[in-house]
Scaffold this active site. Sequence first.
Site, PDB file in Angstrom:
ATOM      1  N   HIS A 257      43.730  41.248  41.855  1.00 44.43           N
ATOM      2  CA  HIS A 257      44.800  41.391  40.907  1.00 44.43           C
ATOM      3  C   HIS A 257      44.708  42.336  39.840  1.00 44.43           C
ATOM      4  O   HIS A 257      45.477  43.357  39.675  1.00 44.43           O
ATOM      5  CB  HIS A 257      45.232  40.099  40.291  1.00 44.43           C
ATOM      6  CG  HIS A 257      46.403  40.090  39.500  1.00 44.43           C
ATOM      7  ND1 HIS A 257      47.528  39.659  39.692  1.00 44.43           N
ATOM      8  CD2 HIS A 257      46.477  40.511  38.215  1.00 44.43           C
ATOM      9  CE1 HIS A 257      48.382  39.624  38.542  1.00 44.43           C
ATOM     10  NE2 HIS A 257      47.626  40.449  37.838  1.00 44.43           N
ATOM     11  N   GLU A 258      43.532  42.163  39.505  1.00 41.04           N
ATOM     12  CA  GLU A 258      43.085  43.381  38.494  1.00 41.04           C
ATOM     13  C   GLU A 258      42.903  44.589  38.785  1.00 41.04           C
ATOM     14  O   GLU A 258      43.186  45.512  38.237  1.00 41.04           O
ATOM     15  CB  GLU A 258      41.856  42.873  37.436  1.00 41.04           C
ATOM     16  CG  GLU A 258      42.158  41.519  36.680  1.00 41.04           C
ATOM     17  CD  GLU A 258      43.482  41.408  35.816  1.00 41.04           C
ATOM     18  OE1 GLU A 258      43.898  42.545  35.540  1.00 41.04           O
ATOM     19  OE2 GLU A 258      44.063  40.359  35.506  1.00 41.04           O
ATOM     20  N   GLU A 287      52.749  45.013  37.155  1.00 43.73           N
ATOM     21  CA  GLU A 287      52.575  43.748  37.704  1.00 43.73           C
ATOM     22  C   GLU A 287      52.984  43.763  39.175  1.00 43.73           C
ATOM     23  O   GLU A 287      52.344  42.906  39.898  1.00 43.73           O
ATOM     24  CB  GLU A 287      53.588  42.573  37.007  1.00 43.73           C
ATOM     25  CG  GLU A 287      52.954  41.202  37.258  1.00 43.73           C
ATOM     26  CD  GLU A 287      51.642  40.863  36.720  1.00 43.73           C
ATOM     27  OE1 GLU A 287      50.829  39.789  37.358  1.00 43.73           O
ATOM     28  OE2 GLU A 287      51.068  41.710  35.990  1.00 43.73           O
TER      29      GLU A 287
END
Length: 492
Positions: A257-258, A287
């Site tokens: 995700h990061e 996002e």
Amino acid sequence: MADAYTDLMAFSRETQALAAIAGRLEWDQETMMPRGAAAQRAEESAALEAVLHARRTDPRMADWIAAAETNSTDNVAKAQLRHIRRGFERASKVPAALASELARVTSAAQGVWAEARANDDFAAFAPTLERVIALRREEGAALAAGGDVYDALLSDYEPGTTGAELEAMFGALRPELRALRAAALEAASPAQVQGRFDPDAQMKLTLKLAEAFGYDMQRGRVDKAVHPFSSGSGLDVRITTRTSANDPFNCIYSTIHEVGHACYEQNIDDAYLLTPLGSGVSMGVHESQSRIYENQLGRSRAFTAWLFGEMRDAFGDFGIPDEDAFYATVNRVNNGFIRTESDELQYNLHVLLRFDLERALIAGDLTVRDLEAAWNDRFLADFGFAVDKPSNGVLQDVHWSVGLFGYFPTYSLGNVYAGCLHEALRRAVPDLDTQLGQGDTRTATRWLKDNVQCHGGLYEPRDLIERATGAAPTEGPLLAYLKDKFSRIYAL
């Protein structure tokens, strides 16, 4: 125009560099800073914010902007000026003393929140939260100039979007998500992983995954933090993750995700370095990158087949017999309190809860004194079981302590954008699954780089998504993807 534009961009570049230093202080506070330094760091942050605010409201800015805009025809210059004017007008509406006080209070509030969370004591955090909200309301009122205060705060994270628009979009998502969630939870549940997963081995696998998704370790680093995050832009983009001895997916998917966030920043055109176009255009678009990396790519049947082998190599037998079972386990729908640990299906329900509560807080319809009860009531209504302690409820996220009101809805908006991008990506790369099955994300991430990431702030958020996909963003592709995926996994 040339002299004014040149002077303006040189001044802006220095301001961007100072802002990057401020961001590095925040990274340090979350990762390396000794706990006893919190009070001093709050004063440091306030002092630096005062310098930044003075630069952002410098009277010369208005003259430079006006002169540059008069003769500007280049699309890049127009976009730079659009961002600079927006930032100048915003900063000019906020008194310098308020900007500095917000930086001081929110810096100190992080430590108060962390201690309250560790002690499960919302009452200890409530007075600080009240102060943060009062300051953000004051700032929002200055920015709104008679308009909607929440929309003014939201525009910091997603320009061109209103709370009412998001309410309508989320209103279409919520009943569909709740119905799909209920059906999945009634079906037979996939197995869970078993055993203890060495944290060092998790971090070793994490680094391999980061590089597999294109993260440039020469311009980044991976550290541990309580709350995983990405920080920085351009040539210095850092991420954090966390490990759990019983749950390797926490580390694996937090990292992917990061990395999505970090690759967005690393892949912006180098010509935009330390300019207003040199970072992601909005948190919703940001996002979209982290969620499509994590979910549509990282949790796909094809990629998890490759990941299964990597997990077996790293940890040995962990109780899952084959690739199909592993895919179901990775996407297992189960009850849980924590947003960042929730499955792909339920994640947005966590966000929608926070969106509604923070709008009520900013509007004054909900007091901090009643916030914990309101959170618990809404959680019970949406998830069907009760919050057991504040660290699993109202104290679980850092966002409100640092004043990020208007940030939470961009998580779900990012999921909507990711659904649209994934649909377009599948059309553009018909053999995507073959590549992902070999752990090869290069074609997918290159498509995202070329269609989204390289542009930085050149286009407005929704315009960027429409250019990449050929259609205005809607919740339809996300819902279709979730229904298809979880209907197959749970035989619904």
